[in-house]
Design an enzyme around this catalytic site. Structure first.
Site, PDB file in Angstrom:
ATOM      1  N   ALA A  58       0.894  -1.141   0.005  1.00 50.25           N
ATOM      2  CA  ALA A  58       0.000  -0.026   0.093  1.00 50.25           C
ATOM      3  C   ALA A  58       0.888   1.336   0.035  1.00 50.25           C
ATOM      4  O   ALA A  58       2.019   1.122   0.411  1.00 50.25           O
ATOM      5  CB  ALA A  58      -1.029   0.119   1.133  1.00 50.25           C
ATOM      6  N   GLY A  98       0.251  -5.093   1.184  1.00 48.52           N
ATOM      7  CA  GLY A  98      -1.119  -4.940   0.265  1.00 48.52           C
ATOM      8  C   GLY A  98      -1.090  -5.469  -0.968  1.00 48.52           C
ATOM      9  O   GLY A  98      -2.308  -5.841  -1.310  1.00 48.52           O
ATOM     10  N   GLU A 114      -1.749  -9.015  -0.347  1.00 48.60           N
ATOM     11  CA  GLU A 114      -3.150  -9.391  -0.058  1.00 48.60           C
ATOM     12  C   GLU A 114      -4.005  -9.046  -1.342  1.00 48.60           C
ATOM     13  O   GLU A 114      -4.964  -9.817  -1.196  1.00 48.60           O
ATOM     14  CB  GLU A 114      -3.544  -8.130   1.252  1.00 48.60           C
ATOM     15  CG  GLU A 114      -2.887  -8.414   2.423  1.00 48.60           C
ATOM     16  CD  GLU A 114      -3.077  -7.359   3.313  1.00 48.60           C
ATOM     17  OE1 GLU A 114      -3.460  -7.414   4.723  1.00 48.60           O
ATOM     18  OE2 GLU A 114      -2.598  -6.139   3.084  1.00 48.60           O
ATOM     19  N   GLU A 133       4.715  -5.892   7.159  1.00 50.14           N
ATOM     20  CA  GLU A 133       3.814  -4.545   7.972  1.00 50.14           C
ATOM     21  C   GLU A 133       4.469  -4.405   9.333  1.00 50.14           C
ATOM     22  O   GLU A 133       4.329  -3.424   9.959  1.00 50.14           O
ATOM     23  CB  GLU A 133       2.432  -4.894   8.164  1.00 50.14           C
ATOM     24  CG  GLU A 133       1.517  -4.396   6.571  1.00 50.14           C
ATOM     25  CD  GLU A 133       1.587  -5.717   6.048  1.00 50.14           C
ATOM     26  OE1 GLU A 133       0.698  -5.802   4.833  1.00 50.14           O
ATOM     27  OE2 GLU A 133       2.158  -6.786   6.206  1.00 50.14           O
TER      28      GLU A 133
END
Length: 259
Positions: free
Chosen positions: A67, A110, A113, A133
């Protein structure tokens, strides 16, 4: 598809819709604008009867490096709770047609994911998967701890989430995170060929099959088998079931109608 996008490259090859993440200056970091465009592109392909399967990919260097941290670094807990950003990952799962994540290079945070919200992941031999993360003082927030654990098991997921460890394409294949590994020089062509093979199947059966397999991860065995049985029986009300079985008996290729 006539719509233009600032962060995607979108095209169609036969019955395959291809969505390529395109923020090369940021290793395809998943900004809010990119994710909004991605969902709109996926929904457009989902509504297009000429599309049977969708490929989501990035560049050879990076599927998505995570992200966009710059967008969330200063956010408060209230801002994160009210933000629609994480919901984009959930929206991917609402697409009814099969989605193939074609991963090369970095597939982290992300990005990992996002790949896991797709229906299957195929990888180039240069792919690296990870949920780093923990190194930012947080944990995965778009399903990483849940989908990764279901894919690779508790021990490997704990290792990756607690240490930020990356795994290679071959490790991901061995652990069950990906279904196939292709050479880097041909991974996208190979991925599109796989998607074309999927898109050549009966459209209604594809949607129902996707829903049935997903149900295995969302319910008990008894509930899943009951869902499967009902779906199996209901497909006998489709024209494609009659055509598929007639074509088998007559030793010819079926002509699917999607009805």
């Amino acid at each position: 598809m006539s719509e233009s996008y600032a962060n995607l490259l979108v095209r169609q090859e036969g019955r395959v819709g291809i969505v390529q993440l395109h923020r090369p200056q940021a290793l395809n970091a998943l900004s809010g604008d990119l994710m909004d465009e991605l969902i709109r592109a996926l929904q457009a392909f989902d509504a297009d009867d000429s599309i049977g399967c969708i490929v989501v990919t990035g560049s050879e260097k990076a599927f998505a490096a995570g992200a966009d941290i710059k967008q969330m670094a200063g956010a408060s807990v209230v801002e994160m709770m009210s933000s629609p950003f994480i919901g984009y990952w959930d929206a991917v799962q609402k697409v009814s047609k099969p989605i193939v994540a074609a991963v090369s290079g970095y597939c982290l945070g992300g990005g990992c994911e996002l790949a896991m919200t797709c229906d299957l992941i195929v990888a180039s031999d240069t792919a690296q998967f990870g949920q780093p993360e923990i190194n930012l003082g947080i944990i995965p927030g778009a399903g990483g701890t849940q989908r990764l654990t279901r894919a690779v098991g508790k021990s490997v997921a704990m290792d990756m989430v607690l240490t930020g460890r990356r795994i290679s394409a071959q490790e991901a294949l061995a652990f069950g995170l990906v279904s196939r590994v292709f050479p880097a020089q041909s991974f996208l062509d190979d991925s599109i060929a796989l998607a074309a093979e999927i898109a050549d199947k009966a459209p209604v059966a594809l949607r129902v099959a996707k829903e049935a397999v997903n149900r295995a991860f969302e319910s008990t065995l008894a509930e899943g088998v009951l869902f499967e049985r009902r779906a199996f029986n209901l497909l006998f009300a489709t024209e494609d079931q009659k055509e598929g079985m007639a074509a088998f008996v007559e030793k010819r290729k079926p002509d699917w109608k999607g009805k």
